[in-house]
Design an enzyme around this catalytic site. Structure first.
Site, PDB file in Angstrom:
ATOM      1  N   LEU A 161      22.806  30.259  -2.398  1.00  0.00           N
ATOM      2  CA  LEU A 161      24.557  30.670  -2.641  1.00  0.00           C
ATOM      3  C   LEU A 161      25.147  30.341  -3.536  1.00  0.00           C
ATOM      4  CD1 LEU A 161      26.538  32.994  -2.534  1.00  0.00           C
ATOM      5  CD2 LEU A 161      28.185  32.272  -1.024  1.00  0.00           C
ATOM      6  N   GLU A 162      25.627  30.749  -5.215  1.00  0.00           N
ATOM      7  CA  GLU A 162      26.129  30.876  -5.684  1.00  0.00           C
ATOM      8  C   GLU A 162      27.352  31.656  -6.089  1.00  0.00           C
ATOM      9  OE1 GLU A 162      25.775  27.677  -8.384  1.00  0.00           O
ATOM     10  OE2 GLU A 162      22.995  27.745  -9.041  1.00  0.00           O
ATOM     11  N   PHE A 163      28.356  30.660  -5.538  1.00  0.00           N
ATOM     12  CA  PHE A 163      29.824  31.553  -5.702  1.00  0.00           C
ATOM     13  C   PHE A 163      30.355  31.875  -6.799  1.00  0.00           C
ATOM     14  CE2 PHE A 163      31.286  27.674  -3.372  1.00  0.00           C
ATOM     15  CZ  PHE A 163      32.238  27.506  -3.943  1.00  0.00           C
TER      16      PHE A 163
END
Ligand code: ZN
Length: 478
Positions: free
Chosen positions: A439-441
């Site tokens: 996940l790349e927030f």
């Protein structure tokens, strides 16, 4: 851009610590970025991502020193197609790092945003000691189990994971989340700690959770907990301590064996895992999925899993042998990546896979037919299904944009946590199948969020974790 020119820039470039400037390249196609991406002295964040822009072009974020920017601007002056520009958007002050210990030596439980009135905010980012204190508080207040991992970090720190929801039988745990592997990606550990705290508070109170426009029932909270959650809030504590003390966008760990000063210190833990680690052997020479240079931000270390933090991350799979779903929490892009990250996916030729030496030297380039990584059709269906649910939940919170895409995107990686997780089933005898995500927030391009962004990140990711877990349960935990 000709490769020889990249090489000359490479030779003259120096990274000046603490003076990395966020920039972006713009070009008519992702292919235009290929040569510049192969320069392993440039910093493209977790991994290079070409994002489409509203005017039909593509944008690639990077963090460069002033000398690097000057060189590139000069080089691209006469090229109408590709440009490099400093990010000029004026931003509010970044969220402060907490001082002291808001959890009073592990006696006061963290309180997330899911049970608080809309508009409530958390004032500061957890300092490293507070992350430890939070774990102890989750144990003392809610009875969360803690497990000390076998290796000490390079600087001698002890690493701990929490596990909760499925009792003391470690084979009843199916979900694994980790954060803080890239030190500068501030707020990652916070997203995880506050989500676990929310689940436990809601479970205790018999209530649900609300993140912006997303709501979850108490039954959903109980269901997620019952799946058994293992959480590793800070994979790279030495790096986090260094980044929090210096504010210099530090990414790697703090191992000094390969380099003792400046940017030569440290290994990129997210290129150190035992998945095609020796990229010089496994990948096409035209690709740079990692770097052999200690001063690179993507330095791969001295051997697969050479780093104690990597060994600890891997040990969790041995301690919890039935983990099925894994997500590694990074920033800052605004997307969710699913398998694989080394090349394009294909579902038809099972012999064309990462273990087959016949394909050594061919992996990496996307869009070609020399090699594509095998993923069974049902597995691809499963990982895409869960990814789309997670992304939809994050979007629904408040309307920020997120997308799900295959991890390879336009450029490959080696030795990353997500690919390693999924590869275990094929390369570690007896290993469970683990679906791995990165996940790349958000927000894109900013590792140090403003206070508003920091709080929005907690809301968005926490809803994302809920739907990730619920979708995983729906697809299957065994
Ligand atoms: Zn990262």
């Amino acid at each position: 851009m000709k490769y020889s020119l990249v090489a000359s820039l490479l030779a003259s470039s120096t990274v000046v610590l603490g003076e990395l400037v966020p920039v972006h390249f713009t070009a008519p196609s992702p292919a235009h970025f290929r040569d510049v991406v192969r320069n392993d002295t440039y910093d493209f964040g977790c991994r290079p991502v070409a994002q489409p822009t509203e005017d039909g072009k593509f944008r690639l974020a990077a963090w460069l020193s002033e000398p690097q920017i000057v060189e590139l601007e000069k080089f691209y002056e006469r090229d109408a197609e590709i440009s490099v520009r400093r990010n000029l958007v004026k931003r509010a002050a970044t969220a402060p790092i907490g001082t002291g210990d808001r959890f009073s030596s592990g006696t006061v439980a963290p309180k997330g945003l899911g049970q608080q009135a809309s508009g409530t905010t958390i004032a500061s980012i957890l300092n490293l000691n507070e992350i430890t204190s939070a774990l102890n508080a989750l144990k003392s207040v809610y009875g969360v189990n803690l497990l000390t991992l076998p290796s000490k970090t390079f600087e001698g720190r002890t690493q701990t994971v929490g596990y909760v929801g499925a009792g003391t039988d470690k084979s009843a745990y199916h979900l694994y989340l980790s954060a803080g592997i890239h030190a500068r990606e501030r707020g990652g550990p916070d997203n995880l700690i506050y989500w676990i705290s929310d689940l436990l508070a809601a479970n205790k109170a018999g209530t649900g959770l609300t993140y912006g426009k997303k709501t979850y029932t108490n039954a959903q909270v109980k269901s997620v907990l019952a799946a058994g959650i293992v959480f590793f809030p800070v994979v790279n504590p030495d790096g986090v301590a260094y980044d929090q003390a210096n504010g210099n966008l530090w990414r790697k760990n703090r191992n000094t064996k390969s380099g003792s000063s400046g940017s030569s210190v440290g290994v990129d833990l997210n290129r150190n895992f035992d998945f095609l680690w020796n990229f010089k052997k496994y990948f096409s020479s035209s690709e740079a999925p990692a770097s052999t240079s200690p001063s690179s931000e993507i330095f791969y270390g001295t051997a697969a899993a050479s780093e104690p933090e990597t060994k600890n991350h891997v040990s969790v799979y041995s301690s919890f042998p039935k983990i099925r779903w894994f997500v590694d929490i990074h920033s800052a892009v605004g997307d969710l990546l699913y398998s694989w990250g080394d090349d394009d996916d294909q579902t038809t030729t099972s012999t064309m896979n990462f273990l087959n030496s016949a394909y050594d030297g061919k992996r990496g380039p996307v869009g070609d037919t020399a090699y594509k990584e095998y993923i069974p059709f049902q597995d691809l269906t499963n990982v895409k299904n869960v990814a789309s649910k997670m992304v939809a939940a994050m979007k629904a919170v408040g309307g920020r944009s997120y997308s799900a895409q295959q991890a390879v995107g336009l450029y490959p990686t080696s030795g990353a946590t997500d690919d390693y997780a999924f590869s275990r089933y094929w390369q570690v005898p007896g290993a469970n199948k683990v679906y791995g995500y990165t996940l790349e927030f958000a927000p894109s391009g900013n590792f140090y969020p403003t206070s508003a962004e920091f709080n929005t990140n907690i809301l968005d990711t926490n809803a994302g974790f809920m739907d990730w877990a619920l979708a995983a349960i729906s697809v299957g935990l065994e």
